[in-house]
Design an enzyme around this catalytic site. Sequence first.
Site, PDB file in Angstrom:
ATOM      1  N   CYS A  42       0.869  -1.171   0.000  1.00  0.00           N
ATOM      2  CA  CYS A  42       0.000   0.000   0.000  1.00  0.00           C
ATOM      3  C   CYS A  42       0.903   1.217   0.000  1.00  0.00           C
ATOM      4  O   CYS A  42       2.120   1.105   0.038  1.00  0.00           O
ATOM      5  CB  CYS A  42      -0.856  -0.001   1.267  1.00  0.00           C
ATOM      6  SG  CYS A  42      -1.842  -1.459   1.454  1.00  0.00           S
ATOM      7  N   ARG A  77       1.257   1.657  -6.008  1.00  0.00           N
ATOM      8  CA  ARG A  77       1.486   0.663  -4.949  1.00  0.00           C
ATOM      9  C   ARG A  77       0.185   0.006  -4.517  1.00  0.00           C
ATOM     10  O   ARG A  77       0.172  -0.935  -3.734  1.00  0.00           O
ATOM     11  CB  ARG A  77       2.140   1.320  -3.734  1.00  0.00           C
ATOM     12  CG  ARG A  77       3.456   2.007  -3.992  1.00  0.00           C
ATOM     13  CD  ARG A  77       3.937   2.742  -2.759  1.00  0.00           C
ATOM     14  NE  ARG A  77       4.200   1.802  -1.693  1.00  0.00           N
ATOM     15  CZ  ARG A  77       5.374   1.186  -1.518  1.00  0.00           C
ATOM     16  NH1 ARG A  77       6.352   1.396  -2.360  1.00  0.00           N
ATOM     17  NH2 ARG A  77       5.550   0.344  -0.530  1.00  0.00           N
ATOM     18  N   TRP A  89      -3.899  -1.651  -1.306  1.00  0.00           N
ATOM     19  CA  TRP A  89      -3.996  -2.860  -2.126  1.00  0.00           C
ATOM     20  C   TRP A  89      -4.425  -3.938  -1.154  1.00  0.00           C
ATOM     21  O   TRP A  89      -3.654  -4.315  -0.262  1.00  0.00           O
ATOM     22  CB  TRP A  89      -2.649  -3.188  -2.771  1.00  0.00           C
ATOM     23  CG  TRP A  89      -2.740  -4.332  -3.739  1.00  0.00           C
ATOM     24  CD1 TRP A  89      -3.249  -4.327  -5.009  1.00  0.00           C
ATOM     25  CD2 TRP A  89      -2.345  -5.691  -3.499  1.00  0.00           C
ATOM     26  NE1 TRP A  89      -3.178  -5.563  -5.572  1.00  0.00           N
ATOM     27  CE2 TRP A  89      -2.634  -6.436  -4.670  1.00  0.00           C
ATOM     28  CE3 TRP A  89      -1.776  -6.348  -2.426  1.00  0.00           C
ATOM     29  CZ2 TRP A  89      -2.358  -7.793  -4.784  1.00  0.00           C
ATOM     30  CZ3 TRP A  89      -1.499  -7.701  -2.543  1.00  0.00           C
ATOM     31  CH2 TRP A  89      -1.801  -8.404  -3.707  1.00  0.00           C
ATOM     32  N   ASN A 108       1.122  -0.068   6.108  1.00  0.00           N
ATOM     33  CA  ASN A 108       1.490  -0.836   4.926  1.00  0.00           C
ATOM     34  C   ASN A 108       2.206  -2.085   5.419  1.00  0.00           C
ATOM     35  O   ASN A 108       3.161  -2.005   6.180  1.00  0.00           O
ATOM     36  CB  ASN A 108       2.418  -0.009   4.017  1.00  0.00           C
ATOM     37  CG  ASN A 108       2.923  -0.860   2.845  1.00  0.00           C
ATOM     38  OD1 ASN A 108       2.254  -1.786   2.422  1.00  0.00           O
ATOM     39  ND2 ASN A 108       4.125  -0.558   2.357  1.00  0.00           N
ATOM     40  N   GLY A 109       1.713  -3.261   5.003  1.00  0.00           N
ATOM     41  CA  GLY A 109       2.340  -4.522   5.411  1.00  0.00           C
ATOM     42  C   GLY A 109       1.258  -5.519   5.777  1.00  0.00           C
ATOM     43  O   GLY A 109       0.098  -5.362   5.426  1.00  0.00           O
ATOM     44  N   GLU A 125       8.784 -13.365 -20.784  1.00  0.00           N
ATOM     45  CA  GLU A 125       8.557 -11.936 -20.507  1.00  0.00           C
ATOM     46  C   GLU A 125       7.458 -11.396 -21.415  1.00  0.00           C
ATOM     47  O   GLU A 125       6.586 -10.648 -20.980  1.00  0.00           O
ATOM     48  CB  GLU A 125       9.859 -11.158 -20.696  1.00  0.00           C
ATOM     49  CG  GLU A 125       9.753  -9.656 -20.561  1.00  0.00           C
ATOM     50  CD  GLU A 125       9.224  -9.192 -19.199  1.00  0.00           C
ATOM     51  OE1 GLU A 125       9.134 -10.013 -18.260  1.00  0.00           O
ATOM     52  OE2 GLU A 125       8.859  -8.007 -19.089  1.00  0.00           O
ATOM     53  N   LYS A 151       4.004  -9.751 -19.987  1.00  0.00           N
ATOM     54  CA  LYS A 151       3.571  -8.389 -20.363  1.00  0.00           C
ATOM     55  C   LYS A 151       2.134  -8.424 -20.874  1.00  0.00           C
ATOM     56  O   LYS A 151       1.293  -7.634 -20.484  1.00  0.00           O
ATOM     57  CB  LYS A 151       4.483  -7.816 -21.451  1.00  0.00           C
ATOM     58  CG  LYS A 151       5.851  -7.389 -20.999  1.00  0.00           C
ATOM     59  CD  LYS A 151       5.908  -6.109 -20.180  1.00  0.00           C
ATOM     60  CE  LYS A 151       5.778  -6.288 -18.716  1.00  0.00           C
ATOM     61  NZ  LYS A 151       6.722  -7.018 -17.930  1.00  0.00           N
ATOM     62  N   GLU A 203      -0.555  -9.476 -18.081  1.00  0.00           N
ATOM     63  CA  GLU A 203      -0.764  -8.614 -16.900  1.00  0.00           C
ATOM     64  C   GLU A 203      -1.437  -7.288 -17.260  1.00  0.00           C
ATOM     65  O   GLU A 203      -2.022  -6.639 -16.396  1.00  0.00           O
ATOM     66  CB  GLU A 203       0.530  -8.374 -16.140  1.00  0.00           C
ATOM     67  CG  GLU A 203       1.566  -7.522 -16.808  1.00  0.00           C
ATOM     68  CD  GLU A 203       2.752  -7.248 -15.874  1.00  0.00           C
ATOM     69  OE1 GLU A 203       2.578  -7.121 -14.659  1.00  0.00           O
ATOM     70  OE2 GLU A 203       3.877  -7.190 -16.389  1.00  0.00           O
ATOM     71  N   HIS A 214       6.404 -31.593 -26.775  1.00  0.00           N
ATOM     72  CA  HIS A 214       6.144 -32.404 -25.563  1.00  0.00           C
ATOM     73  C   HIS A 214       4.813 -32.055 -24.932  1.00  0.00           C
ATOM     74  O   HIS A 214       4.622 -32.258 -23.734  1.00  0.00           O
ATOM     75  CB  HIS A 214       7.296 -32.198 -24.568  1.00  0.00           C
ATOM     76  CG  HIS A 214       8.617 -32.645 -25.101  1.00  0.00           C
ATOM     77  ND1 HIS A 214       8.970 -33.955 -25.255  1.00  0.00           N
ATOM     78  CD2 HIS A 214       9.655 -31.917 -25.592  1.00  0.00           C
ATOM     79  CE1 HIS A 214      10.172 -34.042 -25.787  1.00  0.00           C
ATOM     80  NE2 HIS A 214      10.628 -32.820 -25.991  1.00  0.00           N
ATOM     81  N   LYS A 227       2.489  -2.182  -8.199  1.00  0.00           N
ATOM     82  CA  LYS A 227       3.850  -2.074  -8.711  1.00  0.00           C
ATOM     83  C   LYS A 227       4.860  -2.738  -7.787  1.00  0.00           C
ATOM     84  O   LYS A 227       5.822  -3.323  -8.238  1.00  0.00           O
ATOM     85  CB  LYS A 227       4.229  -0.593  -8.889  1.00  0.00           C
ATOM     86  CG  LYS A 227       5.603  -0.375  -9.486  1.00  0.00           C
ATOM     87  CD  LYS A 227       5.714  -0.954 -10.888  1.00  0.00           C
ATOM     88  CE  LYS A 227       7.092  -0.751 -11.474  1.00  0.00           C
ATOM     89  NZ  LYS A 227       7.243  -1.463 -12.760  1.00  0.00           N
TER      90      LYS A 227
HETATM   91  C1  AGP Z   1       6.452  -7.120 -14.087  1.00  0.00           C
HETATM   92  O1  AGP Z   1       5.873  -6.475 -15.201  1.00  0.00           O
HETATM   93  C2  AGP Z   1       5.477  -7.290 -12.952  1.00  0.00           C
HETATM   94  N1  AGP Z   1       4.938  -6.044 -12.542  1.00  0.00           N
HETATM   95  C3  AGP Z   1       6.024  -8.101 -11.799  1.00  0.00           C
HETATM   96  O2  AGP Z   1       6.186  -9.421 -12.257  1.00  0.00           O
HETATM   97  C4  AGP Z   1       7.373  -7.631 -11.196  1.00  0.00           C
HETATM   98  O3  AGP Z   1       8.420  -7.857 -12.101  1.00  0.00           O
HETATM   99  C5  AGP Z   1       7.642  -8.458  -9.935  1.00  0.00           C
HETATM  100  O4  AGP Z   1       6.624  -8.188  -8.990  1.00  0.00           O
HETATM  101  C6  AGP Z   1       9.013  -8.154  -9.293  1.00  0.00           C
HETATM  102  O5  AGP Z   1       9.062  -6.816  -8.901  1.00  0.00           O
HETATM  103  P1  AGP Z   1      10.507  -6.207  -8.479  1.00  0.00           P
HETATM  104  O6  AGP Z   1      11.366  -6.255  -9.684  1.00  0.00           O
HETATM  105  O7  AGP Z   1      10.204  -4.827  -8.007  1.00  0.00           O
HETATM  106  O8  AGP Z   1      11.043  -7.083  -7.370  1.00  0.00           O
END
Ligand code: AGP
Length: 608
Positions: A2, A27, A74, A100-101, A481, A485, A488, A504, A603
């Site tokens: 958060c 966040r 969040w 936050n936590g 990757e 992308k 998400e 396979h 994020k």
């Molecule tokens: C990547 O696009 C995602 N938002 C997510 O997988 C991110 O890479 C992951 O949470 C790791 O975050 P960090 O690099 O801040 O540790």
Amino acid sequence: MCGIVGYLGNKNISSVLLVGLERLSYRGYDSSGIAILSKNELSVWKQQGKIHRLSELLKPLSIQGNVGIGHTRWATHGVPNEANAHPHLDNEEKIAVVHNGIIENFLELKKDLQREGHVFRSETDSEVIAHLIERHFEGSLEKAVEKAVKNLKGAYAIAAISENDPGKIVVCRKGSPLVIGLGKGENYISSDINAIVSHTKNIMYLEDNEFAVITKNEVVVKNDSGEVLEKEIHHITWDAEASEKQGYPHYMLKEIQEQPAIVRNIISKHCTDDSIIQFPDLRMKDRELKNSSRFIIQACGTSWHAGLIAKYLIEKYARTPTEVDISSEFRYRSLLPEQGQIVVALSQSGETADTLACIREAKSKFFKVLSFVNVLGSSIDRESDGVIYTHSGPEIGVASTKNYVAQLLNIFLFALYLGKLKGHVSQSEIDDLVKEMRLLPDQIQSLLDQEEHIMAIAERHHQSREFIFIGRGVNFPTSLEGALKLKEISYIHATGYPAGELKHGPIALIDEKLPVVCVAPKTATYDKMFANIQEVKARKGQTIVIATEGDDDIVDYADDIIPIPACLEELSPILTVIPLQMLSYNIATLLGCDVDQPRNLAKSVTVE
Ligand code: AGP
């Protein structure tokens, strides 16, 4: 995961708090709220949904006051609604808390407090903190907070205000980030610098188990033994402008477009004109690196994909065995401490709880820890022995783009640095490799200039409900990757596979409706990739091929082709990922998705 913000001063307090929360919204953004002390009276406003809804609630009000805290959420415990939004209050509604936590023992604490007559208004874990402070309050807010947190198990960054001890914010942290911004006749607190850097560049980082009592004119920091601490004041060099959208419709597009400049900046930071590679901030001795016997990389999400590529590069150039783990799985290993092993963390935010937990475990077993982080002063930065800053600037879009490319480039440079230390790479070999590397900014720009072509491909495929991505070697992680992308930010199911695995099982999925993105630049794995693409076409799959410019052989098997410049195989993941970033961005915008703040995501994942 958060965002917390706080202010003491004479500015328009609701505006300072709301702008700060907007800057922290990456966040978490499912609900938000603020609490303000005005003439020693506590007022609280909370709203479900994004922060603009809280702003709309407050707009008609003329809010006074000079002490306030805010929170953007969040959800971890309790659905996103107004009751579960922070700030949370004690029974008497004289104390407001933002957190936050995760409080792991909140249920037992809640039952005890309820037995004492405390009435809870939410389903959250955080609310117990407000009631605990009330239980211990005897006139001093800081003493009550110090006693309250002794009951807590888990991670927290807390800010509290009270009308019974006005004029101050009391903060403390354990496992979640908190920074203090120092002004003249005013002070700030925040989960990270972004929210306050437009007001002050003088920042103090709170460490775990530290408390601070903050008024307009004074900041007193203590440890959990009550000793007053002299804290270093850091001066931030970048400004709020860097984290604004600068006219782009989305942070993600701005950050994709920034990549040529970011790569140029990283090269200039780590590579002299005569191709000497250097890491001035490393904090780890060359001797330790030279004597390294094994690297154990652990990371999450996109950073894990970068870790997979790091394995190829470190083993190739430094001939050092390298393992890669997903952070949340790393802890289930029986780590065998061995002389010379180095645990490596990759993290943009430097606050990912899974990754942070791993470096703490590694350090408890006396491993040396080297981290690649983007956020200076983040928990992972400060708790690692050695650090390499990825220098991609503030990355606000939830989907990581520029920092991934920055990670790959820093890893490439580090692998060469290490290879030279170990005598496996000569300076003349580095000179040649650096020449290839210096082409990257313009090569990336040439890919960004294919915007219309990639948008046309996105238009053809944006209604597909499933994608497969395939790649080999250093570009197998690129397929992972690209899939991440897409899924998400567009919510389309997408999976990345090693191309050799198709036969396979996954090849059973191939039909005329399924787009298969094939990462097939002219590298050592090209011939086998070519065969895989033919297998896909033989089953009527639709192929979108990332191919090297001038590759006329692949054309007959590519329904869509995105050409990339010829480059060194080890640098190819930096180029092959750019079209995938753009493809996912365009598909998501065509679908009207919230590209910067996708549903269910945040994020910085600061919960395990
Ligand atoms: C990547 O696009 C995602 N938002 C997510 O997988 C991110 O890479 C992951 O949470 C790791 O975050 P960090 O690099 O801040 O540790």
